[in-house]
Design a protein around this motif. Sequence first.
Motif, PDB file in Angstrom:
ATOM      1  N   ALA A 166       0.820  -1.220   0.000  1.00 63.71           N
ATOM      2  CA  ALA A 166       0.000   0.000   0.000  1.00 63.71           C
ATOM      3  C   ALA A 166       0.849   1.263   0.000  1.00 63.71           C
ATOM      4  O   ALA A 166       0.520   2.230  -0.702  1.00 63.71           O
ATOM      5  CB  ALA A 166      -0.926   0.006   1.220  1.00 63.71           C
ATOM      6  N   ILE A 167       1.929   1.280   0.770  1.00 67.80           N
ATOM      7  CA  ILE A 167       2.698   2.517   0.923  1.00 67.80           C
ATOM      8  C   ILE A 167       3.328   2.965  -0.402  1.00 67.80           C
ATOM      9  O   ILE A 167       3.111   4.112  -0.819  1.00 67.80           O
ATOM     10  CB  ILE A 167       3.733   2.362   2.055  1.00 67.80           C
ATOM     11  CG1 ILE A 167       2.998   2.273   3.403  1.00 67.80           C
ATOM     12  CG2 ILE A 167       4.716   3.528   2.066  1.00 67.80           C
ATOM     13  CD1 ILE A 167       3.866   1.842   4.566  1.00 67.80           C
ATOM     14  N   PRO A 168       4.083   2.101  -1.114  1.00 68.42           N
ATOM     15  CA  PRO A 168       4.626   2.570  -2.395  1.00 68.42           C
ATOM     16  C   PRO A 168       3.555   2.780  -3.465  1.00 68.42           C
ATOM     17  O   PRO A 168       3.685   3.679  -4.301  1.00 68.42           O
ATOM     18  CB  PRO A 168       5.601   1.451  -2.802  1.00 68.42           C
ATOM     19  CG  PRO A 168       5.144   0.239  -2.077  1.00 68.42           C
ATOM     20  CD  PRO A 168       4.586   0.747  -0.777  1.00 68.42           C
ATOM     21  N   SER A 169       2.485   1.995  -3.446  1.00 73.49           N
ATOM     22  CA  SER A 169       1.413   2.174  -4.428  1.00 73.49           C
ATOM     23  C   SER A 169       0.704   3.508  -4.219  1.00 73.49           C
ATOM     24  O   SER A 169       0.337   4.196  -5.185  1.00 73.49           O
ATOM     25  CB  SER A 169       0.406   1.026  -4.341  1.00 73.49           C
ATOM     26  OG  SER A 169       1.017  -0.220  -4.635  1.00 73.49           O
ATOM     27  N   SER A 170       0.517   3.886  -2.953  1.00 73.54           N
ATOM     28  CA  SER A 170      -0.169   5.146  -2.678  1.00 73.54           C
ATOM     29  C   SER A 170       0.662   6.353  -3.097  1.00 73.54           C
ATOM     30  O   SER A 170       0.115   7.431  -3.346  1.00 73.54           O
ATOM     31  CB  SER A 170      -0.538   5.240  -1.197  1.00 73.54           C
ATOM     32  OG  SER A 170       0.612   5.248  -0.374  1.00 73.54           O
ATOM     33  N   GLU A 171       1.978   6.179  -3.195  1.00 76.15           N
ATOM     34  CA  GLU A 171       2.821   7.255  -3.734  1.00 76.15           C
ATOM     35  C   GLU A 171       2.437   7.548  -5.186  1.00 76.15           C
ATOM     36  O   GLU A 171       2.488   8.698  -5.643  1.00 76.15           O
ATOM     37  CB  GLU A 171       4.300   6.869  -3.653  1.00 76.15           C
ATOM     38  CG  GLU A 171       4.853   6.698  -2.242  1.00 76.15           C
ATOM     39  CD  GLU A 171       5.098   8.026  -1.539  1.00 76.15           C
ATOM     40  OE1 GLU A 171       5.038   9.082  -2.200  1.00 76.15           O
ATOM     41  OE2 GLU A 171       5.329   8.015  -0.315  1.00 76.15           O
ATOM     42  N   VAL A 172       2.042   6.497  -5.911  1.00 80.89           N
ATOM     43  CA  VAL A 172       1.604   6.655  -7.305  1.00 80.89           C
ATOM     44  C   VAL A 172       0.232   7.322  -7.353  1.00 80.89           C
ATOM     45  O   VAL A 172       0.001   8.260  -8.118  1.00 80.89           O
ATOM     46  CB  VAL A 172       1.569   5.295  -8.030  1.00 80.89           C
ATOM     47  CG1 VAL A 172       1.070   5.455  -9.466  1.00 80.89           C
ATOM     48  CG2 VAL A 172       2.956   4.651  -8.020  1.00 80.89           C
ATOM     49  N   TYR A 173      -0.700   6.849  -6.499  1.00 80.50           N
ATOM     50  CA  TYR A 173      -2.035   7.459  -6.479  1.00 80.50           C
ATOM     51  C   TYR A 173      -1.948   8.950  -6.144  1.00 80.50           C
ATOM     52  O   TYR A 173      -2.719   9.754  -6.669  1.00 80.50           O
ATOM     53  CB  TYR A 173      -2.933   6.779  -5.440  1.00 80.50           C
ATOM     54  CG  TYR A 173      -3.030   5.277  -5.543  1.00 80.50           C
ATOM     55  CD1 TYR A 173      -3.107   4.634  -6.778  1.00 80.50           C
ATOM     56  CD2 TYR A 173      -3.063   4.485  -4.394  1.00 80.50           C
ATOM     57  CE1 TYR A 173      -3.206   3.252  -6.854  1.00 80.50           C
ATOM     58  CE2 TYR A 173      -3.160   3.104  -4.464  1.00 80.50           C
ATOM     59  CZ  TYR A 173      -3.217   2.496  -5.688  1.00 80.50           C
ATOM     60  OH  TYR A 173      -3.307   1.126  -5.776  1.00 80.50           O
ATOM     61  N   LYS A 174      -1.003   9.302  -5.293  1.00 79.52           N
ATOM     62  CA  LYS A 174      -0.858  10.690  -4.851  1.00 79.52           C
ATOM     63  C   LYS A 174      -0.539  11.619  -6.029  1.00 79.52           C
ATOM     64  O   LYS A 174      -0.927  12.798  -6.022  1.00 79.52           O
ATOM     65  CB  LYS A 174       0.245  10.787  -3.797  1.00 79.52           C
ATOM     66  CG  LYS A 174       0.535  12.203  -3.298  1.00 79.52           C
ATOM     67  CD  LYS A 174       1.609  12.173  -2.220  1.00 79.52           C
ATOM     68  CE  LYS A 174       1.989  13.589  -1.791  1.00 79.52           C
ATOM     69  NZ  LYS A 174       2.834  14.255  -2.794  1.00 79.52           N
ATOM     70  N   GLU A 175       0.140  11.099  -7.038  1.00 78.61           N
ATOM     71  CA  GLU A 175       0.530  11.922  -8.188  1.00 78.61           C
ATOM     72  C   GLU A 175      -0.679  12.568  -8.865  1.00 78.61           C
ATOM     73  O   GLU A 175      -0.573  13.662  -9.425  1.00 78.61           O
ATOM     74  CB  GLU A 175       1.290  11.070  -9.209  1.00 78.61           C
ATOM     75  CG  GLU A 175       2.637  10.562  -8.712  1.00 78.61           C
ATOM     76  CD  GLU A 175       3.288   9.620  -9.720  1.00 78.61           C
ATOM     77  OE1 GLU A 175       2.791   9.546 -10.875  1.00 78.61           O
ATOM     78  OE2 GLU A 175       4.290   8.960  -9.364  1.00 78.61           O
ATOM     79  N   VAL A 176      -1.825  11.882  -8.810  1.00 77.27           N
ATOM     80  CA  VAL A 176      -3.035  12.414  -9.468  1.00 77.27           C
ATOM     81  C   VAL A 176      -4.173  12.634  -8.472  1.00 77.27           C
ATOM     82  O   VAL A 176      -5.320  12.817  -8.863  1.00 77.27           O
ATOM     83  CB  VAL A 176      -3.504  11.471 -10.608  1.00 77.27           C
ATOM     84  CG1 VAL A 176      -2.458  11.420 -11.730  1.00 77.27           C
ATOM     85  CG2 VAL A 176      -3.791  10.066 -10.077  1.00 77.27           C
ATOM     86  N   ASN A 177      -3.823  12.606  -7.175  1.00 77.11           N
ATOM     87  CA  ASN A 177      -4.806  12.817  -6.103  1.00 77.11           C
ATOM     88  C   ASN A 177      -5.962  11.826  -6.186  1.00 77.11           C
ATOM     89  O   ASN A 177      -7.122  12.172  -5.955  1.00 77.11           O
ATOM     90  CB  ASN A 177      -5.337  14.253  -6.125  1.00 77.11           C
ATOM     91  CG  ASN A 177      -5.968  14.668  -4.801  1.00 77.11           C
ATOM     92  OD1 ASN A 177      -5.604  14.150  -3.740  1.00 77.11           O
ATOM     93  ND2 ASN A 177      -6.907  15.585  -4.846  1.00 77.11           N
ATOM     94  N   LEU A 178      -5.635  10.567  -6.525  1.00 79.58           N
ATOM     95  CA  LEU A 178      -6.636   9.505  -6.582  1.00 79.58           C
ATOM     96  C   LEU A 178      -6.819   8.929  -5.187  1.00 79.58           C
ATOM     97  O   LEU A 178      -5.855   8.498  -4.550  1.00 79.58           O
ATOM     98  CB  LEU A 178      -6.201   8.407  -7.558  1.00 79.58           C
ATOM     99  CG  LEU A 178      -7.143   7.209  -7.678  1.00 79.58           C
ATOM    100  CD1 LEU A 178      -8.475   7.620  -8.303  1.00 79.58           C
ATOM    101  CD2 LEU A 178      -6.494   6.095  -8.509  1.00 79.58           C
ATOM    102  N   ALA A 179      -8.055   8.873  -4.711  1.00 79.86           N
ATOM    103  CA  ALA A 179      -8.335   8.416  -3.348  1.00 79.86           C
ATOM    104  C   ALA A 179      -8.068   6.921  -3.191  1.00 79.86           C
ATOM    105  O   ALA A 179      -8.426   6.111  -4.039  1.00 79.86           O
ATOM    106  CB  ALA A 179      -9.780   8.716  -2.990  1.00 79.86           C
ATOM    107  N   MET A 180      -7.438   6.569  -2.086  1.00 78.03           N
ATOM    108  CA  MET A 180      -7.281   5.180  -1.665  1.00 78.03           C
ATOM    109  C   MET A 180      -7.887   5.053  -0.276  1.00 78.03           C
ATOM    110  O   MET A 180      -7.494   5.780   0.642  1.00 78.03           O
ATOM    111  CB  MET A 180      -5.802   4.783  -1.612  1.00 78.03           C
ATOM    112  CG  MET A 180      -5.559   3.349  -1.150  1.00 78.03           C
ATOM    113  SD  MET A 180      -3.807   2.993  -0.781  1.00 78.03           S
ATOM    114  CE  MET A 180      -3.804   3.168   1.014  1.00 78.03           C
TER     115      MET A 180
END
Length: 399
Positions: free
Chosen positions: A115-129
């Motif tokens: 989750a932690i490294p994947s959420s770094e990717v989601y953060k790039e486009v402000n996609l909610a997790m």
Amino acid sequence: MSTRLIRAVCALAVAVALALVPAGAPVDAQGKGTIKIATQSPLSGGQAALGEGIKLGAQLAVEKFKGPLEKMGFRVELVPYDDQAKPDVGVANARNIIADKEILGVIGHLNSGVAIPSSEVYKEVNLAMISPANTNPLVTDRGYKNVFRVCGRDDVQGVVGSEFAHGTLKVKSVYIIHDKTTYGQGVAEFFKADAEKKGIKILGFEGTEEKSNFDPIITPIRARNPDLIYFGGIYEQAGPFFKQAREKGVKARFMGPDGLDSSDLVKIAGKAVVGMYYTTVAGPVTVYPEAKQFAEEFKKKFGKNPEPFAAQAYDATVILLKAIEAAAKGGKMPTRDAVTAAIRDVKYKGITGTVEFDDKGDPKRALYFVMQVVSDDPEKWGENKEVKRLTIAAPPLKK
């Protein structure tokens, strides 16, 4: 074929198509576009039991609560991704997820290390997790505005475990094993730190990625004869370890965190784990009075009982759907920014309790359980004994 005949055939085709539309069905149900909700969890490999539960819990929620969005004219789909419990796979999936503009949120993951490294990717486009299961403090302590979870944290869970070991089990010594993952090592370290404060003697603290032959670890444990063995990790590794420890004559009590909370633990370890204790931020659905109907619907649809975290995935998905609805007011396709902002304002009384997020994305108050395994029958995992239940506020963000 004449032009007149072609027109007649086309008119007939349209009439047949309209006749096939069910009475009362909105003709423009897909007219405004497709909204997708992604899940990321292990759907293959040794941790698939919990990962599949997350996907199916989310699927049930989408099917049950997509109606308001469909009435607005949107098509709603669930798109599951298999992260295989591997950080690199989770990150690769995350890249594909953010590239699909129709995906407005992610329910996942199972493993904090994914989750932690994947959420770094989601953060790039402000996609909610919204995570139903990730308990490592770093998931939310980074302060990312797009990251949420509906469950508790390991810096609390580890302390709950050590307090139970010290106060209830009265153990004087413990040998701690962990799986070297972000989750397993993290919760083991929190357990160790609090156990030391309470005067419990730490006879060993060891990480291992071994999955089958635990002799090199069990031999020194048996020689040191601890009152308790604490395993920080996941059931697929803990099961063979506990089974072999008993077979080698180890008498210590067994304990671990919610990574052991799966019926697959007794499938693997059998009688060796009957009577052992585990802490969990989830627990079987039987501990939640509001989840009875969910459990019945889940079994009717999927032919099996929901695993731990399936109910949390269900609640997380409903929260996401409600945020999408709020962001879609006026009938326009909502943006990822609008959905992420709306999640922060959702207060939801779900089947696992009331969820209201703090500034970090943690639930303001979370449940923690101490459970005891009562049977080696996997079908009776939901009957495990609730020994203790605590509601604890989320720790404040450390400056």
